[in-house]
Design an enzyme around this catalytic site. Structure first.
Site, PDB file in Angstrom:
ATOM      1  N   PHE A  18      -1.819  -3.244  20.686  1.00 46.22           N
ATOM      2  CA  PHE A  18      -1.326  -3.628  20.100  1.00 46.22           C
ATOM      3  C   PHE A  18       0.425  -2.535  20.603  1.00 46.22           C
ATOM      4  O   PHE A  18       1.197  -2.250  20.108  1.00 46.22           O
ATOM      5  CB  PHE A  18      -0.948  -3.049  18.681  1.00 46.22           C
ATOM      6  CG  PHE A  18      -2.236  -3.738  18.331  1.00 46.22           C
ATOM      7  CD1 PHE A  18      -2.669  -4.776  18.300  1.00 46.22           C
ATOM      8  CD2 PHE A  18      -2.783  -3.189  16.963  1.00 46.22           C
ATOM      9  CE1 PHE A  18      -3.860  -5.246  17.725  1.00 46.22           C
ATOM     10  CE2 PHE A  18      -3.472  -4.143  16.158  1.00 46.22           C
ATOM     11  CZ  PHE A  18      -4.469  -4.945  17.139  1.00 46.22           C
ATOM     12  N   TYR A  20       0.450  -1.312  -0.010  1.00 46.71           N
ATOM     13  CA  TYR A  20       0.101  -0.347  -0.012  1.00 46.71           C
ATOM     14  C   TYR A  20       0.489   0.990   0.250  1.00 46.71           C
ATOM     15  O   TYR A  20       0.595   1.730  -0.997  1.00 46.71           O
ATOM     16  CB  TYR A  20      -1.432  -0.494   1.535  1.00 46.71           C
ATOM     17  CG  TYR A  20      -1.800   1.554   1.382  1.00 46.71           C
ATOM     18  CD1 TYR A  20      -2.943   2.083   0.599  1.00 46.71           C
ATOM     19  CD2 TYR A  20      -0.919   2.301   2.525  1.00 46.71           C
ATOM     20  CE1 TYR A  20      -2.920   3.373   1.110  1.00 46.71           C
ATOM     21  CE2 TYR A  20      -1.757   3.313   2.957  1.00 46.71           C
ATOM     22  CZ  TYR A  20      -2.996   4.255   1.858  1.00 46.71           C
ATOM     23  OH  TYR A  20      -3.028   5.382   2.164  1.00 46.71           O
TER      24      TYR A  20
END
Ligand code: NAD
Ligand code: UDP
Length: 338
Positions: free
Chosen positions: A218, A149
């Site tokens: 995370f 991406y």
């Protein structure tokens, strides 16, 4: 002026559509609705009034683009259409390069054929890759984006640089977004990801309205003040104003220009969680999970060039971002489908 917005029904595109209409521009939207809903465009029409023509189609369809340019007195384009899910891009790079790079080139070709040379392109801070020195300025060397991406965005940036070198009629603004979040303050338009959101604020907002049980943080062992990742969250309404400011600048000049659109201040995941709790007055369920692959510890923008060139700066802070994002999520629990 009449502006073409590719991907104008999407999250950022719909807020830019609002800003364009509110500023009195006519707009043509091209979107294939692969990641959005026509309802977003209808709602913007209700909020802003004005003239919008909507085409359903693929930005890689050169014939459709030629017809659009032939049918409207378009003087500039803003290119949002593309795919943006990092994990998907790793699994299906051909699709990502095809849509993001192929789509960008298809638009450039159609613009040149129609004699329209003013273009604003949605890029991303991830083109800087992993850097130690903060904040990031437009002259920071580009790094190696962590996934297809990011690389697809970098490729389009490079094509645009070469195009401007080859043909002095082009007038291009590359906007490197930091972390867009928030929504129009009416709560009528906002971010509506398909499936579980991958970004922090949309995920946390869905937890806050009870659509998901808990937020996973995370990693809490990064070299940051509280151990969690730090990002520069920018309100999508501020971002939208940045696009108009860039268009105004490009009207007077040709060449290739790059601006960071961020606030200049980073917030950690835990600061975002506390902000949500402040706004809702309720505890947000969360737990620590392992680091997410490919994540960078921290980055934030130096947005001073956009201040100097465009007279633009972000005016909304983290609490505005969170309050507006949560209002949209509360009023549209299931997004546009709800
Ligand atoms: P989005 O998915 O909400 O919007 C993209 C729009 O493009 C959608 O409406 C989708 O239906 C449309 N689209 C996709 N492929 C198309 C195609 N082939 N033809 C026509 N339309 C197509 O995403 P967004 O968050 O609004 O992002 C807009 C742009 O900004 C994207 O290019 C994205 O990569 C870039 N960007 C987004 C972020 C972010 O965090 N949201 C950050 C940096 C850059
Ligand atoms: N993050 C998190 N839980 C989530 C989503 C994100 O802890 O469910 C963290 C992520 O590790 C990063 C920050 O939040 O430190 C911003 O992540 P996001 O995906 O929103 O932006 P990006 O990493 O693409 O800049």
């Amino acid at each position: 002026m009449t502006i073409l917005l590719t991907g104008g029904a999407g999250y950022i595109g719909s807020h830019v559509l609002f800003a364009c209409l509110a500023a009195g521009h006519e707009v043509v939207v091209l979107d294939d609705f692969s990641n959005s809903s026509p309802a977003a465009v209808s709602r913007v029409r209700e909020l802003a009034g004005g003239v919008v023509t909507l085409y359903r189609g693929d930005v890689r369809d050169g014939k459709l683009l030629a017809d659009i340019f032939a049918g409207h007195a378009i003087t500039a384009a803003m290119h949002f259409a593309g795919k943006k899910a990092v994990n998907e891009s790793v699994a299906d790079p051909l699709d990502y390069y095809g849509v993001n790079v192929g789509g960008g080139m298809s638009l450039m070709r159609a613009m040149a054929a129609a004699g329209v040379f003013r273009l604003v392109f949605s890029s991303t801070a991830s083109v800087y890759g992993e850097r130690v020195e903060m904040p990031l300025t437009e002259t920071s060397p580009l790094g190696e984006p962590a996934n297809p991406y990011g690389r697809s965005k970098m490729m389009v940036e490079r094509v645009l640089t070469d195009l401007c070198r080859a043909d002095p009629r082009w007038s291009v603004g590359v906007l490197r977004y930091f972390n867009p979040a928030g929504a129009h303050p009416s709560g009528r338009i906002g971010e509506d990801p398909l499936g579980p959101p991958s970004n922090l604020i949309p995920y946390a907002a869905q937890v806050a309205v009870g659509r998901r049980p808990q937020l996973l943080v995370f990693g809490n062992d990064y070299p940051t003040p509280d151990g969690t990742g730090v990002r520069d969250y920018i309100h999508v309404m501020d971002l939208a104003q940045g696009h108009l400011a860039a268009l105004g600048y490009l009207k007077e000049r040709t060449g290739h220009h790059v601006w960071n659109l961020g606030t200049g201040r980073g917030y950690s995941v835990l600061e975002v969680i506390r902000g949500i709790e402040r706004v809702t007055g309720q505890p947000l369920p969360w737990a620590v999970a392992p680091r997410r692959a490919g994540d960078i510890a921290q980055y934030w923008a130096d947005p001073s060039l956009a201040g100097k060139d465009l007279g633009w700066r972000a005016t909304r802070g983290l609490d505005d971002i969170l309050a507006d994002h949560l209002r949209w999520q509360q009023q549209n629990r299931e997004g546009y489908a709800g």
